[in-house]
Design a protein around this motif. Sequence first.
Motif, PDB file in Angstrom:
ATOM      1  N   UNK A 103      -3.481  64.762 -19.051  1.00 44.82           N
ATOM      2  CA  UNK A 103      -2.566  63.900 -20.151  1.00 44.82           C
ATOM      3  C   UNK A 103      -1.921  62.573 -19.244  1.00 44.82           C
ATOM      4  N   UNK A 104      -1.826  62.705 -17.821  1.00 46.14           N
ATOM      5  CA  UNK A 104      -1.258  61.482 -17.074  1.00 46.14           C
ATOM      6  C   UNK A 104      -2.457  60.479 -17.044  1.00 46.14           C
ATOM      7  N   UNK A 105      -3.684  61.176 -17.171  1.00 46.45           N
ATOM      8  CA  UNK A 105      -4.828  59.964 -17.198  1.00 46.45           C
ATOM      9  C   UNK A 105      -4.829  59.317 -18.376  1.00 46.45           C
ATOM     10  N   UNK A 106      -4.593  59.904 -19.462  1.00 50.84           N
ATOM     11  CA  UNK A 106      -4.469  59.294 -20.825  1.00 50.84           C
ATOM     12  C   UNK A 106      -3.412  58.532 -21.033  1.00 50.84           C
ATOM     13  N   UNK A 107      -1.973  58.869 -20.764  1.00 49.33           N
ATOM     14  CA  UNK A 107      -0.879  58.172 -20.627  1.00 49.33           C
ATOM     15  C   UNK A 107      -1.286  56.888 -20.092  1.00 49.33           C
ATOM     16  N   UNK A 108      -1.711  57.057 -18.489  1.00 41.87           N
ATOM     17  CA  UNK A 108      -1.677  55.794 -17.993  1.00 41.87           C
ATOM     18  C   UNK A 108      -2.559  54.630 -18.553  1.00 41.87           C
ATOM     19  N   UNK A 109      -3.684  54.986 -18.871  1.00 44.51           N
ATOM     20  CA  UNK A 109      -4.792  54.105 -19.316  1.00 44.51           C
ATOM     21  C   UNK A 109      -4.368  53.544 -20.647  1.00 44.51           C
ATOM     22  N   UNK A 168      -4.727  64.377  -1.419  1.00 41.15           N
ATOM     23  CA  UNK A 168      -3.882  63.107  -1.277  1.00 41.15           C
ATOM     24  C   UNK A 168      -4.492  61.925  -1.581  1.00 41.15           C
ATOM     25  N   UNK A 169      -5.670  61.838  -0.923  1.00 46.17           N
ATOM     26  CA  UNK A 169      -6.651  60.779  -0.875  1.00 46.17           C
ATOM     27  C   UNK A 169      -7.253  60.811  -2.462  1.00 46.17           C
ATOM     28  N   UNK A 170      -7.562  61.996  -3.071  1.00 50.07           N
ATOM     29  CA  UNK A 170      -8.381  61.866  -4.248  1.00 50.07           C
ATOM     30  C   UNK A 170      -7.222  61.149  -5.340  1.00 50.07           C
ATOM     31  N   UNK A 171      -5.940  61.607  -5.079  1.00 50.47           N
ATOM     32  CA  UNK A 171      -5.024  61.293  -6.036  1.00 50.47           C
ATOM     33  C   UNK A 171      -4.709  59.711  -5.672  1.00 50.47           C
ATOM     34  N   UNK A 172      -4.791  59.132  -4.930  1.00 50.16           N
ATOM     35  CA  UNK A 172      -4.541  57.586  -4.536  1.00 50.16           C
ATOM     36  C   UNK A 172      -5.900  57.169  -5.140  1.00 50.16           C
ATOM     37  N   UNK A 176      -5.923  54.249  -8.148  1.00 50.28           N
ATOM     38  CA  UNK A 176      -6.405  52.939  -8.190  1.00 50.28           C
ATOM     39  C   UNK A 176      -7.463  52.516  -9.016  1.00 50.28           C
ATOM     40  N   UNK A 177      -8.194  53.542  -9.240  1.00 43.89           N
ATOM     41  CA  UNK A 177      -9.077  53.537 -10.313  1.00 43.89           C
ATOM     42  C   UNK A 177      -8.748  53.160 -11.555  1.00 43.89           C
ATOM     43  N   UNK A 178      -7.838  53.895 -12.271  1.00 48.03           N
ATOM     44  CA  UNK A 178      -7.134  53.881 -13.447  1.00 48.03           C
ATOM     45  C   UNK A 178      -6.403  52.291 -13.259  1.00 48.03           C
ATOM     46  N   UNK A 179      -5.774  52.009 -12.231  1.00 52.29           N
ATOM     47  CA  UNK A 179      -5.128  50.530 -12.239  1.00 52.29           C
ATOM     48  C   UNK A 179      -6.395  49.334 -12.425  1.00 52.29           C
ATOM     49  N   UNK A 180      -7.298  49.632 -11.872  1.00 50.24           N
ATOM     50  CA  UNK A 180      -8.475  48.674 -11.810  1.00 50.24           C
ATOM     51  C   UNK A 180      -9.126  48.525 -13.263  1.00 50.24           C
ATOM     52  N   UNK A 181      -8.903  49.190 -14.206  1.00 57.56           N
ATOM     53  CA  UNK A 181      -9.466  49.196 -15.693  1.00 57.56           C
ATOM     54  C   UNK A 181      -8.828  47.871 -16.297  1.00 57.56           C
ATOM     55  N   UNK A 195     -13.137  55.007 -22.769  1.00 57.70           N
ATOM     56  CA  UNK A 195     -12.412  55.015 -21.446  1.00 57.70           C
ATOM     57  C   UNK A 195     -11.929  56.191 -21.098  1.00 57.70           C
ATOM     58  N   UNK A 196     -10.907  56.487 -21.685  1.00 52.56           N
ATOM     59  CA  UNK A 196      -9.887  57.752 -21.649  1.00 52.56           C
ATOM     60  C   UNK A 196     -10.877  58.973 -21.294  1.00 52.56           C
ATOM     61  N   UNK A 197     -11.813  59.193 -22.436  1.00 55.69           N
ATOM     62  CA  UNK A 197     -12.545  60.584 -22.013  1.00 55.69           C
ATOM     63  C   UNK A 197     -13.585  60.422 -20.781  1.00 55.69           C
ATOM     64  N   UNK A 198     -14.077  59.228 -20.618  1.00 53.63           N
ATOM     65  CA  UNK A 198     -14.865  59.067 -19.455  1.00 53.63           C
ATOM     66  C   UNK A 198     -14.004  59.257 -18.081  1.00 53.63           C
ATOM     67  N   UNK A 199     -13.054  58.776 -18.022  1.00 52.45           N
ATOM     68  CA  UNK A 199     -11.775  59.036 -16.977  1.00 52.45           C
ATOM     69  C   UNK A 199     -11.361  60.358 -16.804  1.00 52.45           C
ATOM     70  N   UNK A 200     -11.034  60.983 -17.857  1.00 52.41           N
ATOM     71  CA  UNK A 200     -10.821  62.408 -17.689  1.00 52.41           C
ATOM     72  C   UNK A 200     -12.031  63.361 -17.498  1.00 52.41           C
ATOM     73  N   UNK A 201     -13.041  63.193 -17.506  1.00 51.18           N
ATOM     74  CA  UNK A 201     -14.327  63.763 -17.396  1.00 51.18           C
ATOM     75  C   UNK A 201     -14.559  63.851 -15.627  1.00 51.18           C
TER      76      UNK A 201
END
Length: 215
Positions: A103-109, A168-172, A176-181, A195-201
């Motif tokens: 949900x956070x990935x979806x919300x952010x993008x 922690x590294x994975x979260x950052x 970072x990847x979500x922001x770069x979109x 884009x959302x589905x691919x990022x979530x996967x």
Amino acid sequence: MPRKAGSPPPSADGGDSKSQRTRTRILDAAAHVLSVKGFAGTRLTDVAEYAQLQAPAIYYYFPSREDLIEEVMYCGISDMRVHLERKLAELPPDAPAMDKIMTAVDSHLRHELELSDYTTASIRNSGQIPEHLRTRQKKEEAAYGRIWQRLFADAISDGEIRGDIDARMMRLLVMGALNWAAEWWEPGRGTLDGVVRTAQMWVRTGLSPAREAHP
């Protein structure tokens, strides 16, 4: 000009006065111009033109170009935090921790790429803005980051994140990847849903124990 998510709320003294509406128009215009032209390229004349105002009128609401940009940068991150909190609150109380991360990935993008010029402007210009203009923005970034920290901590506690990675590294890396979109995505490069589905996967597969990694 449609109001986008991230626009400042009505003033506390009563509502939606003509002055407040004009201030919002200026901020909406500044968010759009800043998201497109960046900090160095944002001129008050461009903001005024987009807001359909005379440039000197801006100074009635904001003492300077820097004050206007500082407000946009703050609103972008603040509104994204509130948006995420609202989306998480809509989930069932017993929702799995990994579903909350999805949900956070979806919300952010969606907020970054579709809902808010403010958020796009904040993300794209974060490294360009002078430090003295980023005080409130950085506080909101920290608050937003703490939400993601909590989501990852809950997933670790529930055994939903594999044990062989640095969470922690994975979260950052994820954030970072979500922001770069914001730098590369446009409708011609695929749908936002895609884009959302691919990022979530990608995030689920990278975080989950091997036997549980699935789209």
